[in-house]
Design an enzyme around this catalytic site. Structure first.
Site, PDB file in Angstrom:
ATOM      1  CB  SER A  40      -0.751  -0.086   1.261  1.00  0.00           C
ATOM      2  OG  SER A  40      -1.239   1.355   1.639  1.00  0.00           O
ATOM      3  CE1 TYR A  93      -6.403   4.445  -1.351  1.00  0.00           C
ATOM      4  CE2 TYR A  93      -4.680   4.418   0.410  1.00  0.00           C
ATOM      5  CZ  TYR A  93      -5.903   4.126  -0.421  1.00  0.00           C
ATOM      6  OH  TYR A  93      -6.536   2.896   0.638  1.00  0.00           O
ATOM      7  CB  THR A 135      -6.950   2.410  -4.323  1.00  0.00           C
ATOM      8  OG1 THR A 135      -5.948   1.016  -4.244  1.00  0.00           O
ATOM      9  CG2 THR A 135      -8.222   2.301  -3.775  1.00  0.00           C
ATOM     10  CE  LYS A 138      -7.772  -3.196  -3.326  1.00  0.00           C
ATOM     11  NZ  LYS A 138      -8.400  -1.987  -2.275  1.00  0.00           N
TER      12      LYS A 138
END
Ligand SMILES: Cc1cc2nc3c(=O)[nH]c(=O)nc-3n(C[C@H](O)[C@H](O)[C@H](O)COP(=O)(O)O)c2cc1C
Length: 390
Positions: free
Chosen positions: A110, A133, A159, A255
């Site tokens: 992440s 992100y 994402t 995603k």
């Protein structure tokens, strides 16, 4: 026999994790947004799908190996990006990435990880996936994409369903922060979780490793927290896939798709694959479970792209149901997190072993020998009928 060896299910690992991990970090994993309707239905809706039992077929030489994004996998599972994994256990992302590598499946790091991209690259030998992100500070995002490319990441997971946070009541009530604040409550927690505290003291990785030291505005804990809170870019849209893909120069997996129309838009704008996901029930509470919408998304784009899915998968049976409904593979978040909390790297390995064995046995009892052949013929088609009140 150790407690890990005695664990037979992912739920057993969850119980162990609850005992070993300080409450605020355990609750952070085991929670969904608001009423947790979507969080709960992700798992519960698997019960609506029933598997066909076929017998008297040769079950020798079974195969669980497949591909995801053209990459060989020992079973069609990847570890989902889970922010702050390094708070579940010290150096958690490194431990999970190592377990994934040993298991022969992809690991996704992440953006909000505790260990950095470089930490994972240094401590593993196979390429991993990096989850992005998109933040307002585009210069920082460009550098982040460049770092993922330099580390040899084989896919970028973009994402799209978290530009602002769905509220998780437990996190607010627990006063969750990373790194944790040393409140009297937290110090008391550490005294009853000494193993966790001891391991944490043994690592220097206590904050967001992909951010700290890489943005000039975030020089200390207070400014880093503020920077992160205000940085998620609310203007993110489909057109952004283009420049991100160009900058990365490799496959981009979008995603957070939960709607067939969005799936088409993601593909039209360059996504190389999609993950049908509602962020593990952590964002739009009231949204459908992923297993419920998977068939219509596969219908809409399945012949053009690889459709992956995540949300609520806790067993091999769940994985097989997702594959039967057309997913090429699944991402698992909490399976990894509970395993890590239960026993570090060995715990993640145990979690993956449990799911692998369940998948193999269940597939055989379905009368199938090769996981690549799992499809709609393995379930009852009327399970998908909307009139059943799904
Ligand atoms: C504790 C936690 C943190 C998460 N952090 C991220 C993240 O940083 N980035 C992201 O794209 N998804 C994140 N997710 C969502 C997961 O990638 C994944 O979509 C979800 O966990 C799948 O559901 P499952 O946990 O039921 O397998 C997180 C999920 C959990 C449980």
């Amino acid at each position: 026999m150790s407690a890990l060896d005695r664990a037979l299910t992912i739920d057993d690992l969850k119980t162990l994790a609850r005992r070993r991990v300080p409450r605020q970090f355990f609750d952070y994993i085991d929670s969904g947004a608001y009423t947790e309707q979507t969080y709960n239905s992700n798992e519960a809706d698997f019960d609506r799908i029933t598997l066909r039992q076929r017998v008297a077929v040769n079950l020798e030489n079974r195969n669980l190996a497949s591909t995801m994004l053209g990459q060989p996998v020992s079973m069609p599972i990847a570890i989902a990006p889970v922010g702050s994994t390094g708070m579940t256990d010290a150096d958690g992302e490194i431990k999970a990435a190592r377990a994934a590598e040993k298991a022969g499946i992809p690991f996704t790091l992440s953006t909000m990880a505790i260990c950095s991209i470089e930490d994972i690259a240094e401590n593993t030998s196979k390429p991993f996936w990096f989850q992005l992100y998109v933040m307002r500070d585009r210069a920082y995002i460009e550098r982040l994409i460049d770092r993922a490319r330099a580390a040899g990441c084989s896919a970028l997971v973009l994402t799209m369903d978290l530009q602002l946070l769905g509220q998780r009541h437990k996190d607010l009530r627990n006063g969750l922060t990373a790194p944790p604040k040393f409140t009297p409550k937290f110090v008391a927690e550490m005294m009853v979780k000494p193993g966790w505290a001891f391991r944490m003291l043994g690592t220097k990785r206590h904050t967001f490793g992909n951010i700290a030291g890489h943005v000039s505005d975030a020089v200390n804990l207070a400014s880093l927290t503020e920077w992160t809170r205000t940085q998620f870019d609310l203007t993110l849209n489909w057109k952004d896939i283009g420049w991100i893909k160009k900058r990365f120069g490799g496959p981009v997996i979008v995603k957070g798709v939960l709607d067939a129309e969005d799936a088409k838009l993601a593909i039209a704008n360059g996504a190389d694959a999609i993950v049908v996901s509602n962020h593990g029930g952590r964002q739009l509470d009231g949204a459908p479970s992923t297993i419920r919408v998977l068939p219509e998304i596969v219908d809409a784009v399945g012949n053009q792209t690889e459709v992956l899915v995540d949300g609520g998968i806790r067993s091999g049976q769940h994985l097989l149901k997702a594959l039967a409904l057309g997913a090429k593979g699944a991402l698992v978040g909490r399976i990894m997190a509970y395993g890590l909390g239960a026993g570090g790297e060995a715990g993640v390995t145990r979690a993956l072993d449990i799911v692998r064995k369940e998948t193999d046995t269940t597939m055989a009892l379905m009368g199938e020998r090769d996981i690549r052949n799992i499809g709609l013929h393995n379930i009852y088609s009327n399970d998908l009928d909307k009139r059943q009140g799904y």
